[in-house]
Motif scaffolding. Sequence first.
Motif, PDB file in Angstrom:
ATOM      1  N   LEU A   7       0.853  -1.190   0.000  1.00  0.00           N
ATOM      2  CA  LEU A   7       0.000   0.000   0.000  1.00  0.00           C
ATOM      3  C   LEU A   7       0.886   1.236   0.000  1.00  0.00           C
ATOM      4  N   THR A   8       0.686   2.108  -0.977  1.00  0.00           N
ATOM      5  CA  THR A   8       1.525   3.284  -1.169  1.00  0.00           C
ATOM      6  C   THR A   8       0.730   4.559  -0.996  1.00  0.00           C
ATOM      7  N   LEU A   9       1.256   5.476  -0.201  1.00  0.00           N
ATOM      8  CA  LEU A   9       0.706   6.821  -0.073  1.00  0.00           C
ATOM      9  C   LEU A   9       1.524   7.755  -0.955  1.00  0.00           C
ATOM     10  N   VAL A  10       0.855   8.435  -1.877  1.00  0.00           N
ATOM     11  CA  VAL A  10       1.516   9.394  -2.769  1.00  0.00           C
ATOM     12  C   VAL A  10       0.965  10.783  -2.489  1.00  0.00           C
ATOM     13  N   THR A  11       1.835  11.715  -2.106  1.00  0.00           N
ATOM     14  CA  THR A  11       1.402  13.100  -1.937  1.00  0.00           C
ATOM     15  C   THR A  11       1.626  13.860  -3.248  1.00  0.00           C
ATOM     16  N   GLY A  12       0.833  14.895  -3.460  1.00  0.00           N
ATOM     17  CA  GLY A  12       0.934  15.622  -4.725  1.00  0.00           C
ATOM     18  C   GLY A  12       0.624  14.726  -5.900  1.00  0.00           C
ATOM     19  N   ALA A  13      -0.391  13.846  -5.733  1.00  0.00           N
ATOM     20  CA  ALA A  13      -0.666  12.805  -6.723  1.00  0.00           C
ATOM     21  C   ALA A  13      -1.544  13.272  -7.874  1.00  0.00           C
ATOM     22  N   SER A  14      -1.955  14.518  -7.882  1.00  0.00           N
ATOM     23  CA  SER A  14      -2.913  14.959  -8.889  1.00  0.00           C
ATOM     24  C   SER A  14      -2.288  15.228 -10.252  1.00  0.00           C
ATOM     25  N   ALA A  15      -0.969  15.329 -10.332  1.00  0.00           N
ATOM     26  CA  ALA A  15      -0.327  15.658 -11.611  1.00  0.00           C
ATOM     27  C   ALA A  15       1.165  15.334 -11.538  1.00  0.00           C
ATOM     28  N   GLY A  16       1.828  15.438 -12.691  1.00  0.00           N
ATOM     29  CA  GLY A  16       3.285  15.359 -12.759  1.00  0.00           C
ATOM     30  C   GLY A  16       3.882  14.073 -12.227  1.00  0.00           C
ATOM     31  N   ILE A  17       4.971  14.199 -11.479  1.00  0.00           N
ATOM     32  CA  ILE A  17       5.692  13.038 -10.955  1.00  0.00           C
ATOM     33  C   ILE A  17       4.814  12.238 -10.008  1.00  0.00           C
ATOM     34  N   GLY A  18       3.972  12.911  -9.220  1.00  0.00           N
ATOM     35  CA  GLY A  18       3.098  12.191  -8.298  1.00  0.00           C
ATOM     36  C   GLY A  18       2.136  11.277  -9.017  1.00  0.00           C
ATOM     37  N   ALA A  19       1.469  11.785 -10.047  1.00  0.00           N
ATOM     38  CA  ALA A  19       0.550  10.960 -10.830  1.00  0.00           C
ATOM     39  C   ALA A  19       1.300   9.842 -11.547  1.00  0.00           C
ATOM     40  N   ALA A  20       2.503  10.134 -12.027  1.00  0.00           N
ATOM     41  CA  ALA A  20       3.309   9.105 -12.692  1.00  0.00           C
ATOM     42  C   ALA A  20       3.693   8.003 -11.718  1.00  0.00           C
ATOM     43  N   PHE A  21       4.026   8.359 -10.482  1.00  0.00           N
ATOM     44  CA  PHE A  21       4.308   7.340  -9.462  1.00  0.00           C
ATOM     45  C   PHE A  21       3.075   6.470  -9.229  1.00  0.00           C
ATOM     46  N   ALA A  22       1.903   7.094  -9.121  1.00  0.00           N
ATOM     47  CA  ALA A  22       0.684   6.334  -8.876  1.00  0.00           C
ATOM     48  C   ALA A  22       0.439   5.333  -9.998  1.00  0.00           C
TER      49      ALA A  22
END
Length: 270
Positions: A7-22
């Motif tokens: 289970l991964t928590l991604v902050t700033g997940a709405s765009a850019g590197i965060g969305a790419a990580f998700a």
Amino acid sequence: MPPARPLTLVTGASAGIGAAFARDLAARGHDLILTARRADRLESLADELRTRHGSTVTVLPADLADPQAVKALCEAIAQRGLAVDWLINNAGYGVPGTFEANDWATHEAFIRVLMTAPAELAWRLLPGMRQRGYGRIINVASLAGHVPGSAGHTLYAASKAYLIKFSQSLALENRHVGVHVSALCPGFTWSEFHDVTGTRELMNKLPRFMWQTAEAVVREGYDAVERGEIVHVTGGVNRFIKALTKLLPDRLALWLSARESKRYRALEAN
């Protein structure tokens, strides 16, 4: 051993590197908790990941500039009976202009998002990782944390240098209990970051070979934290810049920084 579905928590997940990580981690079999300010974007991304990868995705919008946001976020996670295995501290932005051109409230919010929130999230989630004997923390720093500071965007490089040093200490404290910590240091990355800061026109003057996609940055970050690399600078060009900066006398490095920063740093606040 890692769980079957981390289970991964991604902050700033709405765009850019965060969305790419998700997207990358969902494709690798992770379930996700997504947080950012823009709930509509998070919900859209969550629907995509559920449909494409069958991931369980929890959306918890939060503004990390709020002093109570991290505590409330972690309490919401605990109330759902969730245990975070991976933490991607990605949320961030830039503040154009010189230091005195912005009010203190602007700087205070920046420090909370880029420095205080990553440290508090690690502090709150790390005990569970240590107890389970497995965890991964990626702090998205920047090449800017390795090179001399520039005029304009005054706190940005300082915040990224902080994340690098913080990651080093945290990694050394926890590597013996199965928790890997890595500072990921990209250079110029294709995303809406520069549109938000109003520096897109300046960015477009830079040669294309200096840029990476968010997806390429994420792939390097994943591989780096898995092999236990504590600080990883992405891309050959960025690694060359870092090495060159280390070799130059401080005075010369600062002079070059002052000259080159005029190309991509906005000195007037928006």
